[in-house]
Design an enzyme around this catalytic site. Structure first.
Site, PDB file in Angstrom:
ATOM      1  N   CYS A   1      -6.253   1.736   5.943  1.00  0.00           N
ATOM      2  CA  CYS A   1      -6.860   0.483   6.386  1.00  0.00           C
ATOM      3  C   CYS A   1      -6.254   0.073   7.736  1.00  0.00           C
ATOM      4  O   CYS A   1      -5.303   0.704   8.207  1.00  0.00           O
ATOM      5  CB  CYS A   1      -6.596  -0.602   5.343  1.00  0.00           C
ATOM      6  SG  CYS A   1      -4.858  -1.136   5.270  1.00  0.00           S
TER       7      CYS A   1
ATOM      8  N   CYS B   1      -2.368  -0.450   7.600  1.00  0.00           N
ATOM      9  CA  CYS B   1      -1.615   0.797   7.484  1.00  0.00           C
ATOM     10  C   CYS B   1      -1.729   1.646   8.749  1.00  0.00           C
ATOM     11  O   CYS B   1      -0.749   2.251   9.181  1.00  0.00           O
ATOM     12  CB  CYS B   1      -2.074   1.571   6.257  1.00  0.00           C
ATOM     13  SG  CYS B   1      -1.678   0.716   4.708  1.00  0.00           S
TER      14      CYS B   1
ATOM     15  N   HIS C   1       0.854  -1.185   0.000  1.00  0.00           N
ATOM     16  CA  HIS C   1       0.000   0.000   0.000  1.00  0.00           C
ATOM     17  C   HIS C   1       0.892   1.237   0.000  1.00  0.00           C
ATOM     18  O   HIS C   1       2.028   1.205   0.495  1.00  0.00           O
ATOM     19  CB  HIS C   1      -0.889   0.019   1.240  1.00  0.00           C
ATOM     20  CG  HIS C   1      -1.956  -1.022   1.235  1.00  0.00           C
ATOM     21  ND1 HIS C   1      -3.024  -0.963   2.106  1.00  0.00           N
ATOM     22  CD2 HIS C   1      -2.135  -2.135   0.484  1.00  0.00           C
ATOM     23  CE1 HIS C   1      -3.814  -1.999   1.883  1.00  0.00           C
ATOM     24  NE2 HIS C   1      -3.291  -2.738   0.918  1.00  0.00           N
TER      25      HIS C   1
ATOM     26  N   GLU D   1       0.882   3.825   1.824  1.00  0.00           N
ATOM     27  CA  GLU D   1       1.312   4.234   3.158  1.00  0.00           C
ATOM     28  C   GLU D   1       2.497   3.402   3.641  1.00  0.00           C
ATOM     29  O   GLU D   1       3.471   3.948   4.199  1.00  0.00           O
ATOM     30  CB  GLU D   1       0.170   4.082   4.179  1.00  0.00           C
ATOM     31  CG  GLU D   1      -1.078   4.859   3.838  1.00  0.00           C
ATOM     32  CD  GLU D   1      -2.133   4.033   3.109  1.00  0.00           C
ATOM     33  OE1 GLU D   1      -3.317   4.166   3.441  1.00  0.00           O
ATOM     34  OE2 GLU D   1      -1.765   3.269   2.207  1.00  0.00           O
TER      35      GLU D   1
END
Length: 161
Positions: free
Chosen positions: A94, A97, A64, A66
């Site tokens: 999410c 993260c 991801h 992040e």
């Protein structure tokens, strides 16, 4: 533009500036067939990481934007703790993260669009401000939320077509 995380008061102008950078990363993700999420990690007015989602490209569920920004920021700063940093991300993080942000000791989170199906920073869960954990982040949501949401909506609309 200099941005000081310790400065009290209005972060609005710098928040928009850095969120625009995150949106550029999200647009790049979209052109690569990735879910259009971008993240920018800033410390003392300097961008120390600018990343986009790369799950498909890297065949990695943890890729991801992040997480990649935290990894790059850690390399840049020479350690896994990232005090004094602000992460700008186009979509509310999410649970994975959000947990990583807490573990990395990020000081502040600024996100664009809320995620009612998986947001872990105030919408569905609130991991980043859970008082049971050893670290909590300051959170600002909704910065350029229309542009962030439209990019995601357009991406998923085109996938369904």
């Amino acid at each position: 533009m200099v941005y000081n995380n310790n400065m009290s008061g209005n972060h609005e102008k710098s928040d928009y500036f850095y969120m625009e950078m995150a949106l550029e990363q999200a647009r790049e993700a979209c052109t690569c067939g990735e879910v259009p999420v971008g993240a920018v990690l800033v410390r003392e007015g300097q961008v120390i990481a600018a990343c986009r989602n790369r799950c498909e490209e890297l065949k990695d569920a943890t890729a991801h934007a992040e997480i990649l920004a935290l990894r790059e920021g850690s390399r840049h700063l020479g350690g896994w703790r990232l005090p004094g940093t602000t992460l700008y991300v186009t979509l509310e993080p999410c649970p994975m993260c959000a947990g990583a942000l807490v573990q990395a000791r990020v000081e502040r989170l600024v996100y664009g669009a809320a995620d009612p199906k998986g947001g872990a920073c105030g919408t569905l869960y609130n991991i980043v401000q859970d008082e049971r954990l050893n670290h909590r982040l300051d959170v600002t949501g909704g910065v350029l939320k229309e542009a962030c949401a439209a990019l995601l909506q357009d991406f998923f609309r085109s996938r369904r077509a």
